[in-house]
Design a protein around this motif. Structure first.
Motif, short mmCIF file in Angstrom:
data_model
loop_
_atom_site.label_atom_id
_atom_site.label_comp_id
_atom_site.label_asym_id
_atom_site.label_seq_id
_atom_site.Cartn_x
_atom_site.Cartn_y
_atom_site.Cartn_z
N ASN A 90 -11.12 3.57 0.96
CA ASN A 90 -10.67 4.92 1.28
C ASN A 90 -11.53 6.00 0.65
O ASN A 90 -11.63 7.11 1.19
CB ASN A 90 -9.21 5.09 0.86
CG ASN A 90 -8.26 4.45 1.86
OD1 ASN A 90 -7.84 5.09 2.82
ND2 ASN A 90 -7.94 3.18 1.66
N GLU A 91 -12.13 5.72 -0.49
CA GLU A 91 -13.02 6.69 -1.11
C GLU A 91 -14.38 6.75 -0.42
O GLU A 91 -15.14 7.70 -0.62
CB GLU A 91 -13.21 6.36 -2.59
CG GLU A 91 -11.96 6.61 -3.43
CD GLU A 91 -12.16 6.24 -4.90
OE1 GLU A 91 -13.23 5.70 -5.23
OE2 GLU A 91 -11.24 6.50 -5.70
N GLU A 95 -5.24 11.95 -6.83
CA GLU A 95 -5.79 10.92 -5.95
C GLU A 95 -5.98 9.57 -6.64
O GLU A 95 -6.13 8.55 -5.98
CB GLU A 95 -7.11 11.38 -5.35
CG GLU A 95 -6.96 12.51 -4.33
CD GLU A 95 -6.23 12.07 -3.07
OE1 GLU A 95 -6.16 10.86 -2.80
OE2 GLU A 95 -5.73 12.95 -2.35
N GLU A 132 -3.48 -1.60 1.47
CA GLU A 132 -4.41 -0.78 2.23
C GLU A 132 -4.02 -0.86 3.71
O GLU A 132 -4.11 -1.91 4.32
CB GLU A 132 -5.85 -1.25 2.05
CG GLU A 132 -6.89 -0.17 2.23
CD GLU A 132 -6.97 0.37 3.65
OE1 GLU A 132 -6.80 1.60 3.84
OE2 GLU A 132 -7.21 -0.43 4.58
N GLU A 145 -1.14 8.63 4.47
CA GLU A 145 -1.15 7.58 5.50
C GLU A 145 0.12 7.60 6.33
O GLU A 145 0.10 7.28 7.53
CB GLU A 145 -1.28 6.22 4.81
CG GLU A 145 -1.57 5.06 5.74
CD GLU A 145 -3.01 5.00 6.20
OE1 GLU A 145 -3.24 4.61 7.35
OE2 GLU A 145 -3.90 5.38 5.41
N ARG A 187 -2.44 8.47 -1.49
CA ARG A 187 -2.99 7.85 -0.27
C ARG A 187 -1.87 7.42 0.66
O ARG A 187 -1.94 7.62 1.88
CB ARG A 187 -3.86 6.66 -0.66
CG ARG A 187 -4.29 5.84 0.54
CD ARG A 187 -5.50 4.97 0.32
NE ARG A 187 -5.65 4.40 -0.98
CZ ARG A 187 -5.44 3.10 -1.26
NH1 ARG A 187 -4.99 2.27 -0.33
NH2 ARG A 187 -5.65 2.64 -2.46
N GLY A 197 -5.10 11.26 6.96
CA GLY A 197 -5.06 10.00 6.22
C GLY A 197 -5.78 8.94 7.02
O GLY A 197 -6.66 9.22 7.82
N ARG A 215 -8.00 7.00 6.17
CA ARG A 215 -9.41 7.30 5.95
C ARG A 215 -10.33 6.09 6.08
O ARG A 215 -11.49 6.22 6.45
CB ARG A 215 -9.58 7.93 4.56
CG ARG A 215 -8.79 9.22 4.35
CD ARG A 215 -9.58 10.45 4.74
NE ARG A 215 -8.82 11.67 4.53
CZ ARG A 215 -8.79 12.34 3.37
NH1 ARG A 215 -9.45 11.87 2.33
NH2 ARG A 215 -8.10 13.46 3.27
N ARG A 268 -8.82 0.96 -2.70
CA ARG A 268 -9.27 2.27 -3.20
C ARG A 268 -10.69 2.57 -2.71
O ARG A 268 -10.96 3.66 -2.20
CB ARG A 268 -9.22 2.28 -4.73
CG ARG A 268 -9.76 3.56 -5.36
CD ARG A 268 -9.71 3.49 -6.88
NE ARG A 268 -10.50 2.40 -7.42
CZ ARG A 268 -11.83 2.43 -7.57
NH1 ARG A 268 -12.51 3.52 -7.21
NH2 ARG A 268 -12.47 1.39 -8.10
#
Length: 547
Positions: A66-67, A412, A134, A422, A418, A266, A268, A63
């Protein structure tokens, strides 16, 4: 006067987080597919990996990575050009855990030869589980692993780089790769004017003693923080593959100038860049003019990982949907027990089970390809077909999983949002759907006898399954048509589903019969939940998917 405290609501009828679980032990289709393809002895270590990656701590790292997406730092405080990419610590932690597990090198020996045994299958199981947590950080992991296949055509470069690739250490420091504890490799092929058509590349390579100087650009340079890159450029002898390090031999920063990081839908946590080369130092890999032949060895492996990651994303979507619906009650009954929701979830579980069986069967072909000609043919013909079907399935599947959670899936805070962002990248990167179809047609044309032998094996492995004979007849007709390219998508999808039925028939014959009946035969609709599955079949599928 003290005001009374008003308690407006309490939280109930919500599902707890799906974390601190064993991603391997909860996934019976995965365990069976790994065992059927030679990896049963690794079950203990895979369960240990599953517990670690299924932990709340790893979910939090995913998390946070990606944030807090990467940032491009072009200059230092004094104005010196640096071209560095800065990441959140969580990203580096994910990279370190993946490297420690050997996701970037466990399919190779210390000198860069195929590890053999079930190395591909066991590594794929880990990669599939990591993708559920992830996926973005797996891009440089994938490319580092795959680069060894390309470097094998340039033994001198491989001999220098392999000792560092072979370590299970992750070293994010910005320093010459030869001074580090471990290294990662990226790739730069596409240019603005060419895209998939890399023969249209205009980047030039000029000899400079025993090395080359590269001048030009790349529209997409994946994982720009890597220690070196494999790039394509036009040399005197034609399009050639080069090894381009971040630092020159004298220790100065190489002439690799990033223009910007891509602002992507995505993916990210991972950086992708546009880059200019202004006389960048590079060493040749393979012969001049043989760049595509050299790089395709790497691309075959990255396509394999695209397929594995897509199935991992779908598995995670299914697990979260099933977990939520078992806790959420509507009209005095758990969602998972509502007949219509059960039909949707069971249909999704069947799709994932077949997909897992298929990618593990593909990985077995990679394990055996160096010693078995038929396995090599299976790998060449089916890799693009498997990538096509699994990667293009994932976005729609994950949308369906989000819908099972309702609004909770769309925000989110949910990992499914996510995953959904992705999912499209795996179908786009390393060859779009049309490119995969053309590669299947090319394999059929160039290796007709080997392709026929593979198809005969699929016939044998699906004999008696509903719709299998009709699918084989359809493929035979379609692949012989003079306008075969025009109808290639339907043929490649059928080929992948036939191969999935064959793979599943080796691990779970009952599920293979259901898959064949609903995909190869019968009238399966375009939406999940339209397959005709009995209540007993549905319950069995869901119990296998998540006990």
């Amino acid at each position: 006067m003290t005001q009374p405290a008003f308690k407006t609501h309490e939280v109930f009828n919500q599902s707890p987080p799906l974390e601190d679980v064993d991603l391997f032990a909860l996934d019976a289709p995965l365990a069976e597919a790994v065992a059927a393809n030679g990896g049963k002895a690794a079950s203990g270590e895979l369960s240990e990996f599953g517990r670690h990656w299924g932990s709340a701590a790893m979910a939090s790292r995913g998390r946070l990575a990606n944030e807090n997406p990467p940032k491009l730092r072009l200059f230092d405080a004094c104005g010196n050009r640096r071209d560095e990419v800065e990441f959140h610590p969580a990203y580096h932690e994910l990279m370190a855990h993946s490297a420690h597990a050997g996701l970037h090198n466990s399919t190779w020996t210390a000198d860069g030869k195929p590890a053999g045994g079930a190395a591909e299958v066991v590594r794929a199981a880990r990669f599939y589980m990591a993708a559920q947590v992830e996926t973005g950080h797996l891009c440089p992991i994938t490319m580092t692993r795959a680069s060894v296949a390309a470097l094998a055509t340039g033994p001198q470069v491989l001999a220098k780089a392999m000792p560092l690739i072979a370590t299970r250490s992750y070293d994010p420091s910005f320093a010459p790769w030869s001074t580090k504890r471990g290294m990662t490799l990226g790739m730069g092929m596409t240019e603005k004017q060419g895209g998939t058509d890399v023969r249209a590349n205009q980047t030039r390579a000029e000899r400079d003693g025993g090395a080359y100087r590269i001048t030009g650009h790349k529209w997409f340079m994946s994982a720009p923080m890597c220690d070196a890159f494999l790039v394509l450029a036009q040399a005197d002898g034609g399009l050639t593959c080069f090894f381009m390090p971040r630092f020159q031999p004298d220790g100065s920063v190489n002439e690799i100038h990033f223009q910007r990081l891509k602002d992507k839908l995505g993916n990210r946590s991972n950086a992708s860049s546009e880059v200019e080369f202004t006389g960048a130092y590079a060493e040749r890999v393979g012969e001049e003019g043989k760049g595509i032949r050299t790089i395709i060895q790497m691309v075959q492996l990255t396509r394999q990982d695209c397929a594995i990651a897509s199935v991992g994303l779908m598995r995670s979507g299914l697990a979260h949907a099933l977990h939520h619906t078992r806790y959420r009650s509507v009209f005095q009954k758990h969602l998972a027990d509502q007949p219509l929701m059960q039909a949707v979830l069971a249909d999704m579980a069947l799709h994932v089970e077949a997909s897992v069986a298929l990618v593990m069967r593909l990985c077995r072909a990679f394990d055996e390809a160096s010693t078995d000609a038929k396995a090599a043919a299976w790998m060449r013909l089916l890799t693009p077909a498997v990538k096509y079907w699994t990667c293009k399935s994932a976005p729609g599947f994950l949308y369906e999983a989000m819908e099972c959670l309702g609004g909770n899936g769309y925000v989110e805070e949910s990992i499914l949002a996510r995953h959904y962002r992705e999912a499209p990248v795996n179908a786009i990167w390393e060859g779009s759907g049309n490119v995969m179809c053309l590669d299947v047609l090319r394999a059929l044309a160039h290796e007709a006898e080997a392709a026929v032998a593979v198809l005969e094996d699929l016939v044998a492995d699906t004999r008696g399954l509903p719709g299998a004979a009709e699918s084989v007849a359809f493929l035979a007709r379609t692949f012989r048509r003079p306008d075969g390219e025009h109808v290639a998508r339907q043929a490649v999808e059928t080929l992948a589903q036939l191969a999935a039925a064959a793979a599943l028939n080796r691990t779970a014959p009952d599920q293979a019969a259901l898959f064949a009946a609903t995909r190869l035969g019968g009238t399966h609709g375009r939406m999940y939940g339209t397959a005709e599955l009995s209540l007993d079949d549905s319950r069995r599928l869901l119990e296998r998917a998540l006990p």
